[in-house]
Design an enzyme around this catalytic site. Structure first.
Site, short mmCIF file in Angstrom:
data_model
loop_
_atom_site.label_atom_id
_atom_site.label_comp_id
_atom_site.label_asym_id
_atom_site.label_seq_id
_atom_site.Cartn_x
_atom_site.Cartn_y
_atom_site.Cartn_z
CD GLU A 271 29.24 30.15 96.89
OE1 GLU A 271 30.02 30.72 96.11
OE2 GLU A 271 28.83 30.68 97.95
CG HIS A 292 0.50 30.72 111.78
ND1 HIS A 292 -0.76 30.48 112.31
CD2 HIS A 292 1.36 30.67 112.83
CE1 HIS A 292 -0.66 30.30 113.61
NE2 HIS A 292 0.60 30.41 113.96
CE LYS A 403 32.01 36.20 92.74
NZ LYS A 403 33.12 35.82 93.65
#
Length: 430
Positions: A271, A292, A403
């Site tokens: 951000e 792994h 938003k």
């Protein structure tokens, strides 16, 4: 905090010692800008003053009336939850009140958590600077309704962490709720060492003073040279590697207690630095588990990655029992800690042998002081990177666009961003 950048000198991409020394002039200039911003408590730079400005006594006083609850639920999202979660997960003790985070609006998750709690013995911490964050306020309304339905007086079990004005501030004043101020000039993702991040740790009884002292120690190490400051060494090196093509930064702690730290780092890095077509994509891994899985890609995939390996130098240990199993007798008499350390060093050497740049970051222990150093150091590194890259580190315009679009879709106003949803191109395969 200790930072070893030796394994970036010969990597592909890599950055030479000479190049680092040349860049040190830019680091010195960036440090002057950072110090000026701190001195004036400018927006964003004020976060680096938190070791001095955060008031641990104020936080303890606000949460003291709640005593020793069974659980604490933080209702917040992004920086309003990740810093607190990093601290409580890293410092978790069996005797602590359980800490939960409603940082998403997945209805199944929210319902399952609310239904699992003894609400009469649960404290709710609602965190939003603006007091208008849709996800946070929606989840809080759900929790409040559940408390009402259970016959629990939610006003006795709730406190808020918010700005000086707004919906939550008004709610706190109306119902006489304990309220902590979100510090001025501190973006959410930089707020772990403030009221936002430390309130739940205070309820759990952790040492806020040691946390801030660790951060202060790291602040004292900031200087005009990357060769004298661990935080700047990390910030400058990651920037230089990104300039040379290492556009992914895989954060890989070798301690499960630091797994949430990788989550917090991902928000901080993405951000803050993802602006104007530049930035470095954070990836999250856990050692030794992801040796792994993801290590295959890091070692043998595209040469566009930096791997950051994080560990404590000291930790509790447990012996590995002797075994009669053929081929495993060498493990007997050793310990899980020794095995994990060997895995760490083997991964580091494996990456270096393949020419993949990697940085070692260490703290003494995963305790309050060590976490203060680590969190502050990464914040300072991020700010330095932003200065070197000439990006607006403390803004998040792309987040705000989303938003506004969501609010428009829910009928919260007329936002042109919401219109873009209807313009989506579709190519459905059924």
């Amino acid at each position: 905090m200790y930072v070893d950048i030796g394994n970036v000198l010969d990597g592909t991409p890599g950055v030479s010692r000479d190049a680092l020394e040349r860049m040190d002039e830019s680091v010195a200039a960036a440090h002057e800008r950072i110090e000026s911003g701190r001195a004036d408590a400018e927006h964003g730079y004020a976060a680096l003053n938190l070791p001095e400005t955060a008031d641990a006594d104020e936080i303890r006083a606000a949460v003291e009336p709640f005593g020793d609850p069974e659980a604490v639920v933080t209702v917040g999202i992004g920086g309003s939850a990740l810093g607190a979660a990093t601290l409580t997960e890293a410092l978790a003790d069996e005797s602590d009140p359980d800490a939960y985070y409603l940082d998403n609006v997945d209805p199944e998750r929210v319902s399952a958590l609310v239904e699992s709690l003894s609400l009469s013995d649960t404290v709710v911490n609602v965190v939003s600077r603006s007091g208008t964050t849709a996800e946070t306020l929606s989840n809080f309304l759900v929790v409040r309704e559940a408390m009402d339905d259970a016959g629990v007086d939610w006003t006795d079990r709730t406190f808020v962490t918010t700005g000086r004005e707004g919906n939550l501030r008004s709610l706190a004043e109306k119902h006489d709720l304990p309220a902590l101020d979100v510090p001025d000039g501190v973006p959410g993702r930089f707020s772990a060492l403030s009221t936002v991040g430390m309130a739940v740790a205070a309820i759990q009884g952790h040492d806020l003073d040691a946390l801030l002292a660790g951060a202060a120690d790291e602040a004292d190490r900031l200087s005009g040279s990357l060769f004298e400051s661990p935080a700047y060494a990390y910030g400058a090196t990651t920037y230089a590697l990104a300039q040379r093509g290492a556009l992914t930064n895989a954060m890989m702690p070798y301690a499960e207690s630091l797994e949430y730290f990788a989550e917090w780092f991902a928000q901080l890095w993405a951000e803050s630095l993802g602006k104007d077509g530049v930035g470095q994509t954070p990836a999250r891994a856990l050692g030794a588990t992801d040796q792994h899985s993801q290590l295959q890609l890091y070692r043998a995939g595209p040469r566009d990655k930096l791997v950051t390996l994080v560990r404590p130098r000291e930790r509790e240990d447990r012996a590995i029992p002797e075994t009669e199993l053929e081929g495993l007798s060498y493990l007997g008499g050793s310990s899980l800690g020794e095995l994990l350390s060997a895995e760490f060093e083997a991964t580091e050497a494996s990456l270096a042998a393949a020419g993949v740049p990697n940085v070692r970051v260490e703290i003494d222990r995963v305790d309050e002081r060590g976490l203060g150093e680590l969190l502050y150091g990464m914040e300072a590194a991020c700010v330095l990177y932003g200065e070197l890259a000439d990006v607006s580190t403390f803004t998040q315009p792309a987040v705000e666009w989303g938003k506004r679009a969501a609010r428009g879709l829910l009928g919260g106003g007329d936002f042109e961003e919401a219109d873009a949803v209807a313009e989506k191109t579709t190519l459905v395969v059924e």
